[in-house]
Design an enzyme around this catalytic site. Structure first.
Site, mmCIF file in Angstrom:
data_model
loop_
_atom_site.group_PDB
_atom_site.id
_atom_site.type_symbol
_atom_site.label_atom_id
_atom_site.label_comp_id
_atom_site.label_asym_id
_atom_site.label_seq_id
_atom_site.Cartn_x
_atom_site.Cartn_y
_atom_site.Cartn_z
ATOM 1 N N SER A 82 16.737 -51.660 67.076
ATOM 2 C CA SER A 82 16.764 -53.085 66.741
ATOM 3 C C SER A 82 18.145 -53.651 67.030
ATOM 4 O O SER A 82 18.287 -54.708 67.605
ATOM 5 C CB SER A 82 16.440 -53.285 65.264
ATOM 6 N N ASN A 86 23.340 -45.095 64.042
ATOM 7 C CA ASN A 86 24.144 -46.243 64.464
ATOM 8 C C ASN A 86 25.621 -46.060 64.141
ATOM 9 O O ASN A 86 26.467 -46.798 64.630
ATOM 10 C CB ASN A 86 23.611 -47.560 63.888
ATOM 11 N N GLU A 127 25.762 -45.960 52.681
ATOM 12 C CA GLU A 127 26.197 -46.457 53.988
ATOM 13 C C GLU A 127 27.270 -45.525 54.541
ATOM 14 O O GLU A 127 27.946 -44.837 53.796
ATOM 15 C CB GLU A 127 26.794 -47.855 53.852
ATOM 16 N N GLU A 184 16.946 -41.485 57.921
ATOM 17 C CA GLU A 184 15.492 -41.375 58.052
ATOM 18 C C GLU A 184 15.055 -41.307 59.511
ATOM 19 O O GLU A 184 13.911 -40.939 59.785
ATOM 20 C CB GLU A 184 14.804 -42.536 57.326
ATOM 21 N N ARG A 227 25.524 -44.402 71.491
ATOM 22 C CA ARG A 227 24.100 -44.155 71.704
ATOM 23 C C ARG A 227 23.540 -45.012 72.847
ATOM 24 O O ARG A 227 22.614 -44.592 73.541
ATOM 25 C CB ARG A 227 23.314 -44.382 70.414
#
Ligand SMILES: *[C@@H]1O[C@H](CO)[C@@H](O)[C@H](O)[C@H]1NC(C)=O
Ligand SMILES: *[C@@H]1O[C@H](CO)[C@@H](O)[C@H](O)[C@H]1NC(C)=O
Ligand SMILES: *[C@@H]1O[C@H](CO)[C@@H](O)[C@H](O)[C@H]1NC(C)=O
Ligand SMILES: *[C@@H]1O[C@H](CO)[C@@H](O)[C@H](O)[C@H]1NC(C)=O
Ligand SMILES: *[C@@H]1O[C@H](CO)[C@@H](O)[C@H](O)[C@H]1NC(C)=O
Length: 347
Positions: A176, A228, A116, A237, A184
């Site tokens: 999501s 994020n 993370e 990824e 962003r």
């Protein structure tokens, strides 16, 4: 007769004590022998996200051709483990505890592991002076496990021609977790005002299944690989899989350009920071999509390189063995929080 019986019992006892001892060690799962006398033993103290995987057989060799590397998850291996790995998430949430009461064998290293970014690792102050190594996607971790990496193509490797054909959307984004205050989201809104941006994912009420993801993105000229979290080396990824495996050119937002250049192929991505304004970027993308030759230059790297994705914890853990000889020892992280706070590299 009595005497004979006693002699017999004595004999039995001489035989049975060591075997009972061995049996008890065996049933308690103690490593009475190593599969290979020179095996490096990695003990995973608890599974990331509580999701155990099979460790049957010689996993590192059978699955990844990494020799002399024993990966185990039974805590009874503690006395013989070279490295004990602790995944940060469960420690921070409190569902798992560090066995600080146990006496560490000489030379054993405790590893802190997290994939993370800083913002999601929690408060690491309490982990001062406990760990001997770090396992992370960061290039300056003791063991680096990236989300993906480049590998040179070998002769005979299947040549995938992700031809920039059949493109129906200029720019695509899959999101999501949309939050207004994310950089962003600001970039997306500004870009969407200039050029069409097709949005998928839960936020747009257009979720994509994992099997639909790559085929869908392949119809886009550009894919917004927007992280994020903006953190040193945090390249996930979204770049390695979603963009590179689909055949859309990634427009990236995350760590600085230099972090991308250190790991990604030349001329394979477009970084938001390359432009002085989103206007300029929007124009650039439109022109590029209309210029078949210049656009296809963003795929030249695929002639020499292929992308390797890491998504199995067993492979990530087995990689510790391949980096053993370069591990510092001894070492203690006296301030893990400070290490985690490190700013993006300037290189
Ligand atoms: C490991 O075992 C092999 C044979 O099983 C032996 O030849 C070798 O010397 C051993 N190495 C060590 C370090 O004990
Ligand atoms: C791991 O590395 C250490 C230090 O470099 C070395 O002493 C040890 O023999 C290595 N262990 C294995 C199993 O390669
Ligand atoms: C492009 O689309 C056409 C028609 O849908 C299809 O026949 C062709 O195989 C597609 N080409 C590629 C490279 O996907
Ligand atoms: C990228 O370009 C630089 C200089 O132009 C070159 O030294 C380097 O090897 C290239 N990297 C790759 C992965 O092709
Ligand atoms: C690992 O850290 C512990 C706790 O600070 C320390 O006592 C030990 O010497 C370290 N071991 C190695 C191999 O670095």
């Amino acid at each position: 007769m009595v005497f004979g019986h006693m002699k017999m019992s004595l004999l039995l006892c001489i035989l049975c004590v060591p075997s009972l001892y061995l049996l008890s060690r065996w049933t308690r799962g103690y490593p009475t022998y190593h599969r290979s006398n020179s095996s490096f033993t990695i003990l995973l103290w608890h599974w990331p996200f509580n999701h155990p995987l099979s460790l049957k057989g010689d996993v590192c060799w059978d699955l990844y051709k990494i020799p002399h590397c024993m990966l185990v998850d039974q805590r009874s291996y503690f006395p013989s483990a070279d490295v004990v790995v602790f995944h940060n998430r469960e420690l921070i949430q409190g569902s798992q505890k560090l066995p600080i009461e146990l006496q560490r064998p000489q030379g054993q290293r405790w590893a802190w592991m997290s994939l993370e970014s800083l913002a999601h690792n929690g408060n690491l102050q309490k982990f001062a002076n406990i760990f001997n190594m770090t396992i992370s996607y960061r290039r300056d971790a003791d063991v680096t496990i990236p989300y993906g990496e480049l590998q040179p193509k070998k002769a005979g490797d299947h040549v995938v021609e992700e031809s920039p054909a059949n493109k129906t959307s200029l720019v695509c984004w899959v999101v999501s977790n949309y939050q207004n205050n994310h950089k962003r989201s600001q970039v997306y809104k500004a870009l969407d005002a200039l050029v069409p941006v097709k949005v998928y994912g839960r936020w747009a009420n257009a979720p994509l299944s994992s099997t639909d993801l790559l085929p869908t993105i392949s119809h886009c000229y550009f894919y917004l690989a927007f992280e994020n979290s903006l953190a040193k080396d945090y390249i996930t990824e979204k770049l390695w899989n979603n963009a590179y495996k689909s055949g859309a050119v990634p427009v990236v937002l995350g760590p600085p350009i230099s972090d991308y250049k250190a790991v990604a192929p030349n001329h394979s991505f477009i970084h938001v920071d390359e432009f002085t304004s989103i206007n300029e970027m929007g124009e650039f993308l439109q022109q590029l999509a209309n210029d078949q030759k210049r656009y296809s230059e963003y795929f030249t790297w695929k002639q020499e390189w292929k992308v390797k994705i890491y998504n199995d914890w067993r492979e990530r853990l087995c990689k510790i063995c391949t980096q053993n000889s370069s591990l510092p020892q001894p070492k203690v992280y006296s301030d893990l929080q400070a290490w985690d706070n490190a700013k993006s590299s300037q290189s």
